[in-house]
Scaffold this motif. Structure first.
Motif, PDB file in Angstrom:
ATOM      1  N   ARG A 175       0.827  -1.198   0.000  1.00 20.19           N
ATOM      2  CA  ARG A 175       0.000   0.000   0.000  1.00 20.19           C
ATOM      3  C   ARG A 175       0.852   1.233   0.000  1.00 20.19           C
ATOM      4  NH1 ARG A 175      -4.487  -0.051   4.394  1.00 20.19           N
ATOM      5  NH2 ARG A 175      -5.074  -1.790   3.030  1.00 20.19           N
ATOM      6  N   ALA A 176       1.917   1.219   0.723  1.00 16.41           N
ATOM      7  CA  ALA A 176       2.763   2.378   0.749  1.00 16.41           C
ATOM      8  C   ALA A 176       3.433   2.580  -0.579  1.00 16.41           C
ATOM      9  CB  ALA A 176       3.816   2.210   1.860  1.00 16.41           C
ATOM     10  N   TRP A 177       3.914   1.583  -1.248  1.00 18.69           N
ATOM     11  CA  TRP A 177       4.560   1.682  -2.551  1.00 18.69           C
ATOM     12  C   TRP A 177       3.614   2.252  -3.577  1.00 18.69           C
ATOM     13  CZ3 TRP A 177       3.830  -1.118  -7.117  1.00 18.69           C
ATOM     14  CH2 TRP A 177       4.782  -0.891  -8.127  1.00 18.69           C
ATOM     15  N   ARG A 178       2.377   1.805  -3.398  1.00 21.23           N
ATOM     16  CA  ARG A 178       1.383   2.307  -4.328  1.00 21.23           C
ATOM     17  C   ARG A 178       1.129   3.797  -4.116  1.00 21.23           C
ATOM     18  NH1 ARG A 178      -3.256  -2.399  -4.557  1.00 21.23           N
ATOM     19  NH2 ARG A 178      -1.976  -3.927  -5.717  1.00 21.23           N
TER      20      ARG A 178
END
Length: 381
Positions: free
Chosen positions: A375-378
């Protein structure tokens, strides 16, 4: 300056001169016996010379024969008998060969040799038959020389009849004592020459020795008498030695000599005896040393064997103790391991349970973390 003659020599010279002068007239005479037996052309001087020449040889040959028989027999009794034999035979032969009539000398000497031949086996009793036969052959050889002279005197080659008569007379008149006691051969000579006894004595009385006969006799006696004197002295000594008192003294002396010989043998053998004793002592010491060495070696080997057995027993005991200890330790170790595994079982189970839970927790946390990271990478994009 010439040395003065002794009275004995002066008398001898005078007698020889007188006899020489008296016999000069008798020299042309012929022996009636020689005339009767055959050849009358032989003078008395010629016949005497031939017969006198036999005296020296016969004396030496008889002496050599007796000495050889005594030496080769090796018997003291035979040696004594031969000493007596030659002491009688040699002067008798010289006496017969120096008879005034040479024909009578031939026959008398021939008869004497025949008598000596017959008496020889009795005189040499104890000698071997071979030695007696050899001595007998020596006398027969002398007799053959007389037979040759008789052939020369008679002119006949066959003298068998004369030899038979001589030996027959000798067998009838054997020698039974000293030769000076032997019977006269006048009858034998008369039978061989056909001369009566009275005629024979008168014939022999008419024949006188001349200077040459005396010279030959003196020369022969000069060489023979010293030996005959020595033989007589030996016979006297032999007879004296046979005396009972001398025999007893000799027996006692023999015992003394035997005793001295034994003492001398002991004294001579003393160094050898000492050497033998020394060797015996050394041998005994050597045997004792060897025995002691063998005993010490045996004891050492026995001690070493006992030590070896004790060492082996100790080693065996230690091995047994070690084995027992190891077995006991093995049992304890096995118990400890079993107990440890028994205690580790629940612990392991708990560890694996906690690990499982941890993994589970880690797995859940990873999923959640992955989701957060995703989620953070996204968001960042």
């Amino acid at each position: 300056m010439a040395p003065a003659l002794s009275p004995v020599r002066v008398v001898t010279v005078v007698l020889l001169a007188a006899l020489g002068g008296g016999c000069a007239s008798l020299e042309p005479r012929r022996s009636e016996l020689a005339t009767r037996v055959g050849r009358s052309d032989l003078s008395v001087a010629v016949m005497r010379t031939r017969v006198r020449d036999l005296a020296r040889r016969f004396s030496g040959l008889i002496e050599a024969m007796a000495d050889d028989l005594a030496l080769r027999s090796g018997s003291p009794s035979v040696a004594a008998a031969m000493l007596r034999f030659k002491a009688n035979a040699v002067p008798a032969v010289q006496s017969t060969l120096f008879k005034p009539d040479p024909v009578a000398a031939l026959i008398d000497t021939w008869a004497l040799l025949a008598q000596l031949e017959d008496s020889l086996p009795r005189s040499a009793a104890g000698a071997s038959p071979e030695l007696v036969a050899h001595a007998h052959d020596s006398l027969v050889a002398l007799e053959s020389e007389l037979a040759a002279e008789w052939r020369e005197v008679t002119g006949h080659e066959d003298v068998t009849q004369t030899r038979d008569r001589v030996h027959a007379w000798a067998a009838e008149h054997p020698l039974t004592g000293p030769l000076v006691t032997r019977e006269s051969t006048t009858a034998l000579l008369a039978s061989l020459t056909d001369v009566a006894g009275g005629g024979l004595r008168s014939t022999a009385a008419g024949l006188i020795e001349d200077t040459r006969d005396l010279t030959a006799r003196v020369d022969l006696y000069a060489t023979s008498l010293p030996r005959q004197a020595r033989w007589q002295a030996e016979l006297v000594a032999t007879d004296a030695m046979r005396a009972p008192t001398v025999q007893a003294a000799l027996a006692e002396l023999g015992r003394t000599v035997d005793l001295l010989d034994r003492v001398g043998a002991v004294a001579a053998n003393t160094p050898a005896h000492i050497e033998r004793e020394r060797r015996a002592v050394l041998d005994a010491v050597h045997r004792e040393r060897l025995g002691l060495q063998e005993f010490v070696t045996g004891e050492r080997q026995a001690v070493l064997a006992d030590v070896g057995r004790e060492r082996q027993a100790v080693v065996d005991a230690l091995h047994a103790e070690r084995v027992a200890t190891l077995q006991q330790l093995d049992g304890l170790a096995r118990g400890w391991v079993d107990h440890a595994f028994d205690r580790l079982g629940p612990l392991v189970d708990r560890v694996f349970l906690w690990l499982a839970l941890l993994l589970v927790l880690l797995g859940v946390g990873g999923v959640l973390g992955g989701l957060v990271l995703t989620r953070a990478w996204r968001r960042a994009r």
